[in-house]
Design a protein around this motif. Structure first.
Motif, PDB file in Angstrom:
ATOM      1  N   UNK A  13     -34.145  -4.841 -51.053  1.00 44.23           N
ATOM      2  CA  UNK A  13     -35.127  -5.770 -50.419  1.00 44.23           C
ATOM      3  C   UNK A  13     -35.219  -6.768 -51.368  1.00 44.23           C
ATOM      4  N   UNK A  14     -35.616  -8.054 -50.719  1.00 40.91           N
ATOM      5  CA  UNK A  14     -35.663  -9.363 -51.792  1.00 40.91           C
ATOM      6  C   UNK A  14     -36.579  -9.056 -52.854  1.00 40.91           C
ATOM      7  N   UNK A  15     -37.550  -8.104 -52.607  1.00 37.16           N
ATOM      8  CA  UNK A  15     -38.722  -7.981 -53.687  1.00 37.16           C
ATOM      9  C   UNK A  15     -38.326  -7.070 -54.920  1.00 37.16           C
ATOM     10  N   UNK A  16     -37.051  -6.590 -54.746  1.00 33.03           N
ATOM     11  CA  UNK A  16     -36.417  -5.795 -56.021  1.00 33.03           C
ATOM     12  C   UNK A  16     -36.595  -4.218 -55.307  1.00 33.03           C
ATOM     13  N   UNK A 271     -44.259  -0.806 -32.268  1.00 36.11           N
ATOM     14  CA  UNK A 271     -44.825  -2.018 -33.278  1.00 36.11           C
ATOM     15  C   UNK A 271     -44.115  -2.374 -34.341  1.00 36.11           C
ATOM     16  N   UNK A 272     -43.398  -3.344 -34.495  1.00 30.06           N
ATOM     17  CA  UNK A 272     -42.522  -3.728 -35.357  1.00 30.06           C
ATOM     18  C   UNK A 272     -43.207  -4.886 -36.563  1.00 30.06           C
ATOM     19  N   UNK A 273     -42.999  -4.650 -37.856  1.00 33.47           N
ATOM     20  CA  UNK A 273     -43.455  -5.624 -38.750  1.00 33.47           C
ATOM     21  C   UNK A 273     -42.603  -6.655 -38.717  1.00 33.47           C
ATOM     22  N   UNK A 274     -42.876  -7.802 -39.500  1.00 28.37           N
ATOM     23  CA  UNK A 274     -42.029  -8.862 -39.763  1.00 28.37           C
ATOM     24  C   UNK A 274     -40.788  -8.683 -40.386  1.00 28.37           C
ATOM     25  N   UNK A 275     -39.722  -9.510 -39.864  1.00 27.55           N
ATOM     26  CA  UNK A 275     -38.382  -9.164 -40.168  1.00 27.55           C
ATOM     27  C   UNK A 275     -38.227  -9.218 -41.815  1.00 27.55           C
ATOM     28  N   UNK A 276     -37.338  -8.573 -42.545  1.00 23.59           N
ATOM     29  CA  UNK A 276     -37.023  -8.932 -43.667  1.00 23.59           C
ATOM     30  C   UNK A 276     -35.813  -8.838 -43.981  1.00 23.59           C
ATOM     31  N   UNK A 277     -35.034  -9.847 -44.753  1.00 23.75           N
ATOM     32  CA  UNK A 277     -33.608  -9.664 -44.987  1.00 23.75           C
ATOM     33  C   UNK A 277     -33.419  -8.744 -46.211  1.00 23.75           C
ATOM     34  N   UNK A 278     -32.468  -7.702 -45.743  1.00 27.25           N
ATOM     35  CA  UNK A 278     -31.844  -6.786 -46.939  1.00 27.25           C
ATOM     36  C   UNK A 278     -30.391  -6.781 -47.028  1.00 27.25           C
ATOM     37  N   UNK A 279     -29.983  -5.834 -48.196  1.00 23.05           N
ATOM     38  CA  UNK A 279     -28.584  -5.715 -48.054  1.00 23.05           C
ATOM     39  C   UNK A 279     -28.285  -4.304 -48.321  1.00 23.05           C
ATOM     40  N   UNK A 294     -23.403  -5.662 -46.296  1.00 21.89           N
ATOM     41  CA  UNK A 294     -23.784  -6.161 -45.137  1.00 21.89           C
ATOM     42  C   UNK A 294     -25.159  -6.495 -45.226  1.00 21.89           C
ATOM     43  N   UNK A 295     -25.693  -7.623 -44.441  1.00 18.77           N
ATOM     44  CA  UNK A 295     -27.190  -7.928 -44.410  1.00 18.77           C
ATOM     45  C   UNK A 295     -27.569  -7.339 -43.313  1.00 18.77           C
ATOM     46  N   UNK A 296     -29.023  -6.876 -43.344  1.00 10.90           N
ATOM     47  CA  UNK A 296     -29.751  -6.267 -42.578  1.00 10.90           C
ATOM     48  C   UNK A 296     -31.073  -6.890 -42.314  1.00 10.90           C
TER      49      UNK A 296
END
Length: 297
Positions: A13-16, A271-279, A294-296
């Motif tokens: 995830x982007x936050x490490x 109920x889905x949380x906000x989208x997060x870009x991850x690898x 691949x991105x997710x």
């Protein structure tokens, strides 16, 4: 090579942080000890051990999608038609998948269908949907809205257990030769009836399949596709086959008075949380580990 569904994934995830998702049951159920005895080796028959027709088709035990290998020969009809009529549900059950999923959301008019989705879990008990292929852009928009309804079909247990019956029976034939007796005759009748059903919806119920003892582990015991094994149950030891190191199926059947029918339809509000870009950094399948970039979403 037959594609395998991911059993677990690691996502950076982007936050490490790293998000790990795995295939796990909602209810772990009872525990049991299984002792592997001896691998089941290839053995070919001149006649199909299921119907008696000429054996002309290489048969995977269990299905290749589960990690099985060619261990015998059956006729083309018992191989292919049982594959489409009952083994598709067995694969869905094994892979934690639902079929014919459709989504509805207030932000998009009408329902949107997908081919197939896999359910996976996080260590915190949340679920992750893994799409079998690229998601419909409208479904992506629905997920991003945060509130949507999912309607899908769960694996049919009668068809799934018939798939297990087929491969447990073939494993027994590979071990002892083509089985004889009233129970073997009933197994063959049930499998031929499932093979000859007009379509999957019309596959008859099987008492023999419903009476199988089936235990599943999510940590492989062995890497053999099929191995003779003994399950140690409080009521006594039960002999059977361990398929791809994960699914024990008995070689005996406690035949119930009536084969049970189960509710197959899944209806769930998501109920889905906000989208997060991850690898996706690694993917674990039944065949091993592979890396991906691949991105997710």
């Amino acid at each position: 090579m037959t594609p395998r569904a991911p059993e677990s994934m690691s996502i950076a995830l982007p936050d490490g942080r790293t998000l790990d998702v795995v295939l796990r049951p909602d209810d772990p159920g009872e525990s049991a000890e299984v002792t592997p005895i001896a691998p089941i080796r290839r053995r070919d028959f001149d006649r199909c051990p299921i119907c008696g027709d000429p054996a002309t088709s290489e048969e995977h035990v269990p299905p290749a999608r589960l990690g099985g290998k060619v261990l015998t020969m059956t006729c083309l009809a018992c191989n292919n038609k049982l594959g489409s009529n009952v083994e598709a549900d067995l694969v869905d059950w094994f892979e934690g998948a639902v079929a014919l999923p459709s989504f509805r959301s207030a932000g998009v008019r009408g329902r949107r269908r997908e081919k197939r989705i896999l359910f996976r879990n996080t260590p915190d008990g949340e679920f992750v949907l893994v799409f079998d292929g690229r998601a419909n852009p409208d479904v992506t928009a629905m997920l991003e809205s945060g509130d949507l309804d999912l309607d899908a079909l769960l694996p049919d247990w009668n068809r799934c257990s018939l798939g297990l019956l087929k491969h447990a029976y073939l494993a027994a034939c590979l071990t002892y030769g083509v089985l004889e007796g009233d129970a073997a005759d009933e197994i063959r009748r049930d499998l031929v009836a499932a093979r000859d059903a007009e379509n999957r919806r019309n596959v008859p119920a099987s008492r023999m399949a419903a009476g199988l003892m089936v235990f599943r582990t999510y940590e492989p015991i062995t890497d053999e596709p099929a191995i003779r094994a003994v399950l140690h149950d409080p009521a006594g030891s039960v002999e059977g086959v361990l398929l791809v190191g994960r699914v024990f199926v008995s070689w005996s059947s406690a035949i119930p008075a009536d084969a049970p029918r189960t509710e197959r339809r899944l209806n769930r509000q998501l109920l889905v949380g906000p989208p997060v870009e991850g690898t996706v950094t690694s993917v674990q399948t039944a065949a091993g580990v592979s890396a991906s970039e691949d991105g997710l979403g």
